[in-house]
Design an enzyme around this catalytic site. Sequence first.
Site: not given
Ligand code: PNS
Length: 163
Positions: A43, A92, A19, A130
């Site tokens: 989560k 990645r 990150h 993570s």
């Molecule tokens: O670190 P992560 O868990 O891969 O991050 C995922 C994240 C936070 C980017 C994604 O879950 C997100 O954007 N959540 C917010 C809710 C949202 O906008 N959902 C629609 C996504 S298309």
Amino acid sequence: MSEITAVYPGTFDPVTNGHLDIIHRGARLFSRVVVAILQNPAKDPLFSLAERTTMVANATSDLGNVRVDAFEGLLVDYARGQNARVIVRGLRAVSDFEFEMQMAMMNRRMNGEVETVFMMPSESYSYVSSRLVREVVMLGGSVEGIVPEAVARALATKYGKRA
Ligand code: PNS
């Protein structure tokens, strides 16, 4: 080039050197980077929002144009509120691509003003996640060199292990 604010969203449970590699690259490319930590109790993260925020803030304190914030709800709404034109996501490996493309397309459908920009971390972090970091520490392994030292200590404390 005009000033561009980028949002780098994620769960960061916990932040890894992968990150941080992306944050450094983003900070070189964009005027401002907001690291946006998802506040999603569903989560069931290992670290609280406050803990995750502190870990990212400490690890990025040397970067003047990086800010750490929390968000809930739709990412595109949050990005709009920050006047951000870019969402940064790290890629990645090819295996990341399918889900990331779906998210990028869905986000574009909801807000065509915000562009998703994918960045590749250094290959030395291409396998770091993570989830794996948590598992390795839980089972007594070392994560030296793939997370900041403070994060390694915090993980060890959570799992009652020696750092
Ligand atoms: O670190 P992560 O868990 O891969 O991050 C995922 C994240 C936070 C980017 C994604 O879950 C997100 O954007 N959540 C917010 C809710 C949202 O906008 N959902 C629609 C996504 S298309």
